[in-house]
Design a protein around this motif. Structure first.
Motif, short mmCIF file in Angstrom:
data_model
loop_
_atom_site.label_atom_id
_atom_site.label_comp_id
_atom_site.label_asym_id
_atom_site.label_seq_id
_atom_site.Cartn_x
_atom_site.Cartn_y
_atom_site.Cartn_z
N CYS A 13 0.84 -1.19 0.04
CA CYS A 13 0.05 -0.07 -0.03
C CYS A 13 1.00 1.26 -0.02
O CYS A 13 0.35 2.30 -0.05
CB CYS A 13 -0.96 0.04 1.31
N GLY A 14 2.22 1.04 0.25
CA GLY A 14 3.06 2.03 0.05
C GLY A 14 3.15 3.01 1.33
O GLY A 14 3.77 4.27 1.34
N LYS A 15 2.43 2.59 2.52
CA LYS A 15 2.50 3.43 3.73
C LYS A 15 3.30 3.07 4.49
O LYS A 15 4.22 2.01 4.36
CB LYS A 15 1.26 3.15 4.58
N THR A 16 3.97 4.02 5.54
CA THR A 16 4.80 3.48 6.39
C THR A 16 3.92 3.25 7.75
O THR A 16 2.99 3.92 8.23
CB THR A 16 5.63 4.72 7.05
N VAL A 17 4.40 1.85 8.24
CA VAL A 17 3.34 1.24 9.25
C VAL A 17 4.32 0.96 10.36
O VAL A 17 5.44 0.76 10.38
CB VAL A 17 2.54 0.07 9.11
N THR A 18 3.55 1.16 11.56
CA THR A 18 4.19 0.58 12.81
C THR A 18 3.77 -0.53 13.44
O THR A 18 2.44 -0.56 13.62
CB THR A 18 4.22 1.92 13.78
N VAL A 19 4.55 -1.48 13.64
CA VAL A 19 3.97 -2.70 13.83
C VAL A 19 4.69 -3.21 15.50
O VAL A 19 5.73 -3.02 15.41
CB VAL A 19 4.27 -3.91 13.02
N ARG A 20 3.75 -3.68 16.32
CA ARG A 20 4.23 -4.23 17.46
C ARG A 20 4.40 -5.41 17.39
O ARG A 20 3.54 -6.49 17.13
CB ARG A 20 3.35 -3.66 18.78
N ALA A 21 5.56 -6.26 17.67
CA ALA A 21 5.76 -7.76 17.48
C ALA A 21 7.08 -7.94 18.48
O ALA A 21 7.72 -7.06 18.42
CB ALA A 21 5.76 -8.03 16.12
N THR A 22 7.16 -9.13 18.83
CA THR A 22 8.24 -9.73 19.28
C THR A 22 9.24 -10.12 18.01
O THR A 22 8.85 -10.13 17.07
CB THR A 22 7.95 -11.15 20.06
N ILE A 23 10.55 -10.17 18.56
CA ILE A 23 11.68 -10.33 17.50
C ILE A 23 11.33 -11.57 16.96
O ILE A 23 11.48 -11.64 15.87
CB ILE A 23 12.99 -10.53 18.34
N LYS A 24 10.70 -12.53 17.48
CA LYS A 24 10.58 -13.88 16.92
C LYS A 24 9.28 -13.60 15.82
O LYS A 24 9.41 -14.26 14.65
CB LYS A 24 10.08 -14.94 17.94
N GLU A 25 8.36 -12.77 16.11
CA GLU A 25 7.26 -12.67 15.05
C GLU A 25 7.86 -11.89 13.99
O GLU A 25 7.45 -11.95 12.92
CB GLU A 25 6.38 -12.14 15.95
N LYS A 26 8.54 -10.79 14.27
CA LYS A 26 9.19 -9.96 13.09
C LYS A 26 10.02 -10.97 12.34
O LYS A 26 9.90 -10.69 11.15
CB LYS A 26 10.23 -9.02 13.86
N GLU A 27 10.81 -11.83 12.71
CA GLU A 27 11.62 -12.56 11.83
C GLU A 27 10.91 -13.73 11.18
O GLU A 27 11.15 -14.21 10.11
CB GLU A 27 12.67 -13.27 12.97
N ALA A 28 9.59 -14.03 11.79
CA ALA A 28 8.87 -14.92 11.09
C ALA A 28 7.94 -14.10 9.74
O ALA A 28 7.54 -14.98 9.03
CB ALA A 28 7.80 -15.51 12.03
N GLY A 29 8.05 -12.91 9.97
CA GLY A 29 7.60 -12.25 8.69
C GLY A 29 6.03 -11.72 9.19
O GLY A 29 5.24 -12.40 9.63
N LEU A 30 6.12 -10.39 9.13
CA LEU A 30 4.71 -9.70 9.60
C LEU A 30 3.99 -9.29 8.47
O LEU A 30 4.64 -8.85 7.36
CB LEU A 30 5.17 -8.29 10.44
N PRO A 31 2.66 -9.27 8.51
CA PRO A 31 1.79 -8.50 7.41
C PRO A 31 1.73 -7.36 7.82
O PRO A 31 1.69 -6.86 8.85
CB PRO A 31 0.56 -9.50 7.69
N CYS A 32 1.50 -6.44 6.73
CA CYS A 32 1.01 -4.98 6.84
C CYS A 32 -0.46 -5.02 7.53
O CYS A 32 -1.43 -5.72 7.26
CB CYS A 32 0.94 -4.55 5.60
N PRO A 33 -0.49 -4.21 8.64
CA PRO A 33 -1.70 -4.00 9.32
C PRO A 33 -2.78 -3.43 8.70
O PRO A 33 -3.90 -3.49 8.95
CB PRO A 33 -1.20 -3.02 10.54
N ASP A 34 -2.36 -2.66 7.47
CA ASP A 34 -3.23 -1.86 6.66
C ASP A 34 -3.78 -2.66 5.58
O ASP A 34 -5.12 -2.49 5.46
CB ASP A 34 -2.64 -0.60 6.17
N CYS A 35 -3.04 -3.22 4.70
CA CYS A 35 -3.57 -4.09 3.71
C CYS A 35 -3.06 -5.46 3.66
O CYS A 35 -3.73 -6.35 2.83
CB CYS A 35 -3.04 -3.55 2.55
N GLY A 36 -2.42 -6.06 4.66
CA GLY A 36 -2.26 -7.62 4.68
C GLY A 36 -1.09 -7.94 4.01
O GLY A 36 -0.75 -9.18 3.99
#
Ligand SMILES: [Zn+2]
Length: 60
Positions: free
Chosen positions: A11-34
């Protein structure tokens, strides 16, 4: 839980995601568009002017 700033390739947006390091390394979806096409952004604080009391940017 730490927060990470990402630039979303979906979506081209800058998003802030709260996650553990483990979750981040596993790959996070964009909270806005997925989209999982996220590129982590790093704060310029501490890179440009060290620990100066007045940051060069203003949020918002
Ligand atoms: Zn997105």
């Amino acid at each position: 839980m730490p927060e990470y700033d990402f630039e979303c390739g979906g979506c081209g947006k800058t998003v802030t995601v709260r996650a553990t390091i483990k979750e981040k390394e596993a790959g996070l979806p964009c909270p806005d568009c997925g989209s999982r096409d996220l590129t982590q952004k790093f704060s310029p604080i501490g890179i440009l002017n060290g620990c100066d009391s007045s940051p060069a940017w203003a949020p918002g």
